[in-house]
Design a protein around this motif. Structure first.
Motif, PDB file in Angstrom:
ATOM      1  N   LEU A 123     100.985  55.229  94.479  1.00  0.00           N
ATOM      2  CA  LEU A 123      99.926  54.357  94.963  1.00  0.00           C
ATOM      3  C   LEU A 123      99.025  55.166  95.884  1.00  0.00           C
ATOM      4  O   LEU A 123      99.502  55.777  96.848  1.00  0.00           O
ATOM      5  N   VAL A 124      97.736  55.151  95.592  1.00  0.00           N
ATOM      6  CA  VAL A 124      96.762  55.865  96.413  1.00  0.00           C
ATOM      7  C   VAL A 124      95.778  54.844  96.976  1.00  0.00           C
ATOM      8  O   VAL A 124      95.065  54.176  96.230  1.00  0.00           O
ATOM      9  N   GLN A 125      95.761  54.743  98.297  1.00  0.00           N
ATOM     10  CA  GLN A 125      94.969  53.726  98.988  1.00  0.00           C
ATOM     11  C   GLN A 125      93.563  54.249  99.287  1.00  0.00           C
ATOM     12  O   GLN A 125      93.355  55.437  99.488  1.00  0.00           O
ATOM     13  N   GLY A 126      92.586  53.328  99.304  1.00  0.00           N
ATOM     14  CA  GLY A 126      91.237  53.666  99.750  1.00  0.00           C
ATOM     15  C   GLY A 126      90.561  54.750  98.948  1.00  0.00           C
ATOM     16  O   GLY A 126      89.866  55.601  99.503  1.00  0.00           O
ATOM     17  N   VAL A 127      90.714  54.719  97.622  1.00  0.00           N
ATOM     18  CA  VAL A 127      90.099  55.754  96.785  1.00  0.00           C
ATOM     19  C   VAL A 127      88.577  55.668  96.850  1.00  0.00           C
ATOM     20  O   VAL A 127      87.876  56.666  96.663  1.00  0.00           O
ATOM     21  N   ASP A 128      88.053  54.488  97.158  1.00  0.00           N
ATOM     22  CA  ASP A 128      86.599  54.322  97.282  1.00  0.00           C
ATOM     23  C   ASP A 128      86.017  55.178  98.400  1.00  0.00           C
ATOM     24  O   ASP A 128      84.819  55.475  98.397  1.00  0.00           O
ATOM     25  N   LEU A 129      86.834  55.571  99.368  1.00  0.00           N
ATOM     26  CA  LEU A 129      86.364  56.420 100.462  1.00  0.00           C
ATOM     27  C   LEU A 129      86.186  57.863 100.030  1.00  0.00           C
ATOM     28  O   LEU A 129      85.522  58.638 100.736  1.00  0.00           O
ATOM     29  N   HIS A 130      86.760  58.222  98.890  1.00  0.00           N
ATOM     30  CA  HIS A 130      86.790  59.621  98.472  1.00  0.00           C
ATOM     31  C   HIS A 130      86.066  59.894  97.162  1.00  0.00           C
ATOM     32  O   HIS A 130      85.944  61.057  96.768  1.00  0.00           O
ATOM     33  N   ASN A 131      85.581  58.852  96.501  1.00  0.00           N
ATOM     34  CA  ASN A 131      84.963  59.038  95.186  1.00  0.00           C
ATOM     35  C   ASN A 131      83.778  58.090  95.047  1.00  0.00           C
ATOM     36  O   ASN A 131      83.938  56.871  95.196  1.00  0.00           O
ATOM     37  N   ASP A 132      82.603  58.620  94.741  1.00  0.00           N
ATOM     38  CA  ASP A 132      81.391  57.802  94.657  1.00  0.00           C
ATOM     39  C   ASP A 132      81.466  56.776  93.533  1.00  0.00           C
ATOM     40  O   ASP A 132      81.011  55.639  93.688  1.00  0.00           O
ATOM     41  N   ALA A 133      82.010  57.159  92.390  1.00  0.00           N
ATOM     42  CA  ALA A 133      82.073  56.234  91.255  1.00  0.00           C
ATOM     43  C   ALA A 133      83.014  55.065  91.548  1.00  0.00           C
ATOM     44  O   ALA A 133      82.739  53.922  91.170  1.00  0.00           O
ATOM     45  N   VAL A 134      84.112  55.334  92.232  1.00  0.00           N
ATOM     46  CA  VAL A 134      85.038  54.258  92.611  1.00  0.00           C
ATOM     47  C   VAL A 134      84.389  53.365  93.664  1.00  0.00           C
ATOM     48  O   VAL A 134      84.542  52.142  93.641  1.00  0.00           O
ATOM     49  N   HIS A 135      83.645  53.970  94.584  1.00  0.00           N
ATOM     50  CA  HIS A 135      82.921  53.174  95.577  1.00  0.00           C
ATOM     51  C   HIS A 135      81.916  52.248  94.884  1.00  0.00           C
ATOM     52  O   HIS A 135      81.780  51.077  95.255  1.00  0.00           O
ATOM     53  N   ALA A 136      81.218  52.759  93.878  1.00  0.00           N
ATOM     54  CA  ALA A 136      80.254  51.938  93.136  1.00  0.00           C
ATOM     55  C   ALA A 136      80.958  50.795  92.411  1.00  0.00           C
ATOM     56  O   ALA A 136      80.435  49.670  92.338  1.00  0.00           O
TER      57      ALA A 136
END
Length: 377
Positions: free
Chosen positions: A90-103
């Motif tokens: 489980l990897v938490q907060g992937v949106d903080l590290h990847n622009d596409a996931v943030h989008a």
């Protein structure tokens, strides 16, 4: 976003309909919520991310009838082989590290940013899962790769199995069962028990929401209000010219108690102080977040918030990354637009006052936002 417009993401419901009919009320299964979905972060990149110090990760494994838990960072050698069954990273907060996931996370912006938390990615080998459990928050479970079988049910007994490193329900009674394939999505309100088991190699994206408890939120708000009060230079000092001699020096004077009570009540009586403290607390970046200052001057024709930036507003203030500014008029509308859409067009930047431009430039220098040229559109 037009909240009355039907969305494939919500199975043809509009955000307004979804919030009225399902949010905090009942589950929703959406087949092909994102048709032809291709995960922006694959297995290899995810496992590499799990090994980084600044990324929150966990490894959950079932081995010989036991549940094992290891917190990250997770070096690649600590992760079982892909052929080993019944393990999950489980990897938490992937949106903080990847622009596409943030989008991808921003597709769910029909819920207030104050409630939107992060996107967690779960990779599992065949048979992998974290056991039957329930969450205290809303969650969207988007199948990104492979297949996962979900059993869900209303939580009747919150008792957990004792002496385990993970929270697993002692009595799980599923009511419904779904097999999700890539692009399918399941929404669950708080308190709905669920158990997801991978059928073959599997990856699930979990969009989670913040549900602060009253005690924790009060602590954060009151702490900020107290800090703000401590910065006041003209705060009255305690005086007791009529204090008499005492034979019981250990007793706290009632007059001092009244002084303290009045000081606290005076702070709480200011509604703007509470609103300001709340906005600052809600936009405070997570502990593992830091920003990289701008490397040099850039032509600020367009502005985009950094993916790690939290920005919100109320009727009087703009809040960004734990700080606050009073705002009104056209500049307030501009900053509210930036908080809502996370970007300002060249036309919007051109309409900003000199004071607003100075503030935007300072945020860009701090790495909270990024200046772009119009050609980059």
């Amino acid at each position: 976003m037009d909240v009355r417009q039907p969305l494939p993401l919500l199975g043809g419901l509009s955000p307004a309909q979804f919030m009225r009919l399902h949010w905090h009320k009942k589950p929703l299964l959406v087949r092909q919520a994102i048709a032809g979905f291709t995960p922006p972060v694959g297995r290899s990149a995810l496992l590499q991310m799990a090994g980084q110090e600044e990324v929150e990760s966990r490894l959950i494994q079932q081995r010989d009838g036991r549940w094992l838990l290891r917190h990250g960072p997770l070096p690649r050698r600590s992760i079982p082989s892909l052929n080993t069954p019944q393990w999950t990273v489980l990897v938490q907060g992937v949106d903080l590290h990847n622009d596409a996931v943030h989008a991808l996370l921003q597709r769910f912006a029909f819920v207030p940013q104050a409630r939107l938390d992060d996107l967690m990615i779960s990779y599992a080998s065949d048979g992998g899962g974290v056991g039957p459990h329930f969450d205290s928050y809303d969650v969207f479970l988007l199948q990104a790769q492979g297949r996962r079988r979900w059993r869900i049910g209303r939580q009747k007994n919150p008792r957990l199995l004792p002496d385990l490193p993970v929270k697993i329900l002692a009595q799980f009674e599923p009511e419904e069962e779904y097999l999700l394939e890539p692009g399918d999505m399941l929404y669950l309100p708080p308190g709905w028990a669920h158990d997801g088991v991978a059928e073959g190699e599997c990856m699930t994206y979990s969009i989670g929401f913040r549900s602060p408890d009253s005690a924790g939120l009060a602590h954060e708000v009151l702490l900020r209000m107290a800090d703000a009060a401590a910065d006041e230079t003209d705060a009255p000092l305690y005086r007791d010219p009529k204090q008499s001699a005492v034979a019981t020096p250990g007793a706290i004077p009632a007059q001092l108690q009244d002084f303290a009570r009045n000081a606290v009540q005076q702070i709480l009586a200011d509604p703007q102080a509470l609103e300001c403290a709340l906005g600052e607390a809600l936009t405070e970046p997570k502990p593992n977040v830091w920003f990289e200052p701008s490397q040099g001057p850039a032509l600020m024709e367009r502005v985009e918030l950094d993916r790690r930036t939290r920005m919100m507003y109320d009727a009087r203030h703009i809040f960004i990354n734990g700080e606050s500014w009073q705002a009104e008029g056209q500049d307030a509308q501009l900053m509210q637009r930036l908080a809502d859409t996370r970007a300002l067009s060249p036309q919007e930047v051109a309409s900003a006052s000199d004071q607003a431009l100075e503030l935007l430039a300072a945020w860009c220098d701090a790495g909270w936002a990024h200046a772009r040229s119009a050609k980059a559109e």
